[in-house]
Design a protein around this motif. Structure first.
Motif, PDB file in Angstrom:
ATOM      1  N   ASP A 106      34.800  41.023 138.927  1.00  0.00           N
ATOM      2  CA  ASP A 106      33.975  42.222 138.997  1.00  0.00           C
ATOM      3  C   ASP A 106      32.654  41.967 138.263  1.00  0.00           C
ATOM      4  O   ASP A 106      32.657  41.664 137.066  1.00  0.00           O
ATOM      5  CB  ASP A 106      34.699  43.407 138.366  1.00  0.00           C
ATOM      6  N   PRO A 107      31.502  42.086 138.938  1.00  0.00           N
ATOM      7  CA  PRO A 107      30.212  41.777 138.294  1.00  0.00           C
ATOM      8  C   PRO A 107      29.946  42.597 137.042  1.00  0.00           C
ATOM      9  O   PRO A 107      29.412  42.065 136.056  1.00  0.00           O
ATOM     10  CB  PRO A 107      29.199  42.096 139.393  1.00  0.00           C
ATOM     11  N   GLU A 108      30.288  43.869 137.070  1.00  0.00           N
ATOM     12  CA  GLU A 108      30.050  44.715 135.899  1.00  0.00           C
ATOM     13  C   GLU A 108      30.840  44.207 134.699  1.00  0.00           C
ATOM     14  O   GLU A 108      30.334  44.177 133.571  1.00  0.00           O
ATOM     15  CB  GLU A 108      30.436  46.167 136.213  1.00  0.00           C
ATOM     16  N   GLN A 109      32.087  43.792 134.939  1.00  0.00           N
ATOM     17  CA  GLN A 109      32.916  43.287 133.853  1.00  0.00           C
ATOM     18  C   GLN A 109      32.386  41.956 133.335  1.00  0.00           C
ATOM     19  O   GLN A 109      32.427  41.681 132.133  1.00  0.00           O
ATOM     20  CB  GLN A 109      34.364  43.124 134.321  1.00  0.00           C
ATOM     21  N   LEU A 111      29.251  41.032 133.193  1.00  0.00           N
ATOM     22  CA  LEU A 111      28.109  41.336 132.342  1.00  0.00           C
ATOM     23  C   LEU A 111      28.557  41.919 131.003  1.00  0.00           C
ATOM     24  O   LEU A 111      28.029  41.556 129.941  1.00  0.00           O
ATOM     25  CB  LEU A 111      27.175  42.311 133.050  1.00  0.00           C
ATOM     26  N   THR A 112      29.550  42.803 131.046  1.00  0.00           N
ATOM     27  CA  THR A 112      30.067  43.392 129.806  1.00  0.00           C
ATOM     28  C   THR A 112      30.641  42.330 128.890  1.00  0.00           C
ATOM     29  O   THR A 112      30.370  42.309 127.681  1.00  0.00           O
ATOM     30  CB  THR A 112      31.146  44.444 130.128  1.00  0.00           C
ATOM     31  N   GLU A 122      22.409  45.651 125.765  1.00  0.00           N
ATOM     32  CA  GLU A 122      21.436  45.670 126.845  1.00  0.00           C
ATOM     33  C   GLU A 122      20.277  46.604 126.520  1.00  0.00           C
ATOM     34  O   GLU A 122      20.427  47.613 125.823  1.00  0.00           O
ATOM     35  CB  GLU A 122      22.094  46.105 128.147  1.00  0.00           C
ATOM     36  N   SER A 125      19.564  48.278 132.488  1.00  0.00           N
ATOM     37  CA  SER A 125      20.500  47.745 133.474  1.00  0.00           C
ATOM     38  C   SER A 125      20.266  48.437 134.808  1.00  0.00           C
ATOM     39  O   SER A 125      19.605  49.474 134.881  1.00  0.00           O
ATOM     40  CB  SER A 125      21.949  47.942 133.024  1.00  0.00           C
ATOM     41  N   ARG A 127      20.810  47.899 139.500  1.00  0.00           N
ATOM     42  CA  ARG A 127      21.236  47.130 140.667  1.00  0.00           C
ATOM     43  C   ARG A 127      20.041  46.881 141.570  1.00  0.00           C
ATOM     44  O   ARG A 127      19.163  47.738 141.694  1.00  0.00           O
ATOM     45  CB  ARG A 127      22.313  47.874 141.458  1.00  0.00           C
ATOM     46  N   HIS A 135      23.964  43.027 140.308  1.00  0.00           N
ATOM     47  CA  HIS A 135      24.141  43.844 139.110  1.00  0.00           C
ATOM     48  C   HIS A 135      23.419  43.129 137.969  1.00  0.00           C
ATOM     49  O   HIS A 135      23.654  41.938 137.746  1.00  0.00           O
ATOM     50  CB  HIS A 135      25.626  44.002 138.781  1.00  0.00           C
ATOM     51  N   TRP A 136      22.554  43.836 137.244  1.00  0.00           N
ATOM     52  CA  TRP A 136      21.748  43.148 136.244  1.00  0.00           C
ATOM     53  C   TRP A 136      21.639  43.935 134.944  1.00  0.00           C
ATOM     54  O   TRP A 136      21.823  45.158 134.908  1.00  0.00           O
ATOM     55  CB  TRP A 136      20.360  42.846 136.780  1.00  0.00           C
ATOM     56  N   VAL A 137      21.342  43.180 133.890  1.00  0.00           N
ATOM     57  CA  VAL A 137      21.035  43.760 132.584  1.00  0.00           C
ATOM     58  C   VAL A 137      19.827  43.027 132.017  1.00  0.00           C
ATOM     59  O   VAL A 137      19.568  41.870 132.363  1.00  0.00           O
ATOM     60  CB  VAL A 137      22.210  43.660 131.585  1.00  0.00           C
TER      61      VAL A 137
END
Length: 439
Positions: A106-109, A111-112, A122, A125, A127, A135-137
């Motif tokens: 999962d991209p969000e996970q 990054l987290t 961050e 953040s 998209r 998905h970016w930060v």
């Protein structure tokens, strides 16, 4: 001379140095402003057998790091990097990673977890949605984007421009918007092939083999046909009492010569390969102690790697087209009956590295390496290096009779027996390898 004397009287040497540095700083700032407002991008850089391409900065001052295209890095990824030089200073860095497997899908996970590991927070953040969803930060002057691709693969984009966030922002968005992805037929075909292989079950393969086939012995010769080593491997059902293991493999490979090395492996897996444990000890004359590695694929799909080159445990989630290298002979044999077209599989090695490979049938007619007058052949060509492959040869009954291993040099694998090994390499009891079947 009058002018020089006048300057010397008016300014000290230290003040002159400060003026020069200030002027140089203004020059750098001006160059960065110009390049920030007008950033040239390259033609799409395609990664073969991935369906992925993207553009990177290519204007004045932007230099590549390493090769012009994508290159395989350690473990399980391909990299593409650029950097902006102003004078002899690095003003910006671009680093793209194509991961064959990552700790999370999962991209969000992702990054987290990345922020937590670096104890960072961050700044912004969001998209970017185009051909893919990025998905970016933003963390100060760094932008990090993650894209989920098919079959567990991931794309990461990192752009950093120290003290110039607007330029980092612009470069990052240009790269993200340039990403083009189409589901790759080779990957899909390989995943389908591995799924079929798993559905048959390794236990079924063993059931159809006789006892002699359960132990395979090879003499390995170099290009001059001189002995360079040997391998003994047993492949049979696990001992009774295991609550999940169905198949057990013991392998010992010995390499002789300047790089004398002994590698022992113990592999156990479930019948459908959704779980396995692979332990390997590697010992050389130059090493004071063995190098131990353990890979465990859990039933939740997470693969844990202990030992190898890292002091900490690594975790990856291999895609549905991944298979352990220790099963490569069975994979090659199964491919003879499965496909006429090439397919891409991910091969997991004993040190935890994952390398994509194209598996294909090869016409043996006119093959000068076919020392066994074999009827069929299957090649597994690895994509991490140029002209690196293992090619297996089969007789008319589709029994494996020999192999060619091509890497830094060429090695020829010939089917053999313990008596021949003892005559060539001496008493085998001094080698800590697997026992004979039935012993």
């Amino acid at each position: 001379m009058k002018i020089n004397a006048e300057i010397t009287r008016k300014y000290s040497l230290g003040e002159v140095a400060l003026l020069v540095m200030f002027a140089f700083g203004l020059l750098i700032a001006g160059l960065i402003v110009v390049r920030r407002s007008r950033i040239e991008m390259s033609e799409p850089v395609e990664l073969p057998y991935s369906g992925l391409s993207l553009s990177v900065p290519a204007g004045p001052g932007w230099e590549r790091e390493g090769s012009a295209g994508w290159s395989y890095a350690t473990s399980n990824e391909f990299n593409l990097s650029r950097r902006l030089l102003v004078g002899n200073k690095i003003a910006a860095i671009v680093h793209c990673r194509y991961l064959l497997a990552s700790p999370e899908t999962d991209p969000e996970q992702v990054l987290t977890d990345r922020l937590a590991a670096a104890t960072l927070q961050e700044t912004r953040s969001g998209r970017i949605v185009n051909d893919v969803t990025v998905h970016w930060v933003q963390i100060v002057d760094t932008f990090l984007g993650v894209v989920a691709l098919d079959h567990g693969r991931m794309l990461e984009i990192m752009v950093r421009a120290q003290a110039d966030r607007p330029m980092a922002d612009k470069v990052f968005r240009l790269i993200a918007e340039s990403v083009v992805f189409e589901s790759d037929e080779f990957i899909s075909r390989g995943a389908d092939f591995i799924r079929r292989f798993r559905s048959r079950g390794l236990g079924d393969i063993i059931q159809r083999q006789n006892a002699a086939d359960s132990e395979s012995i090879y003499v390995i010769n170099d290009a001059m046909d001189k002995p360079a080593g040997f391998q003994i491997e047993t492949f049979q059902k696990s001992a009774e009492g295991s609550d999940w293991s169905s198949v057990a493999v013991e392998r010992m490979r010995s390499t002789v010569g300047p790089r004398d090395q002994i590698r022992r492996s113990h592999f156990e897996c479930a019948d459908d390969l959704d779980r396995f444990v692979w332990r390997t000890n590697r010992m050389s004359l130059q090493a004071a102690r063995p190098i131990a590695t353990e890979i465990e694929l859990a039933d939740d799909g997470a693969m844990h790697i202990r030992g190898a080159t890292s002091l900490k445990e690594l975790t990856w989630r291999p895609g549905d087209g991944a298979v352990a290298e220790i099963l490569i002979d069975r994979i090659a044999r199964a491919f003879l009956d499965a496909y006429a077209n090439d397919a891409l599989i991910d091969v997991i090695f004993a040190d935890g590295a994952i390398i994509p490979a194209v598996i294909s049938t090869v016409n043996v007619s006119g093959d000068t390496q076919n020392k066994w007058v074999a009827a069929y052949s299957v090649r597994v060509r690895f994509l991490h290096g140029r002209d690196t492959y293992v090619q297996s040869y089969f007789d008319f009954k589709k029994n494996l009779v020999g192999k060619v291993e091509k890497s830094q040099g060429v090695l020829y694998w010939h089917r053999s027996d313990r008596k021949t090994l003892a005559e060539t390499f001496g008493n085998l009891e001094r080698y800590p390898g697997p026992p004979s079947v039935g012993r």
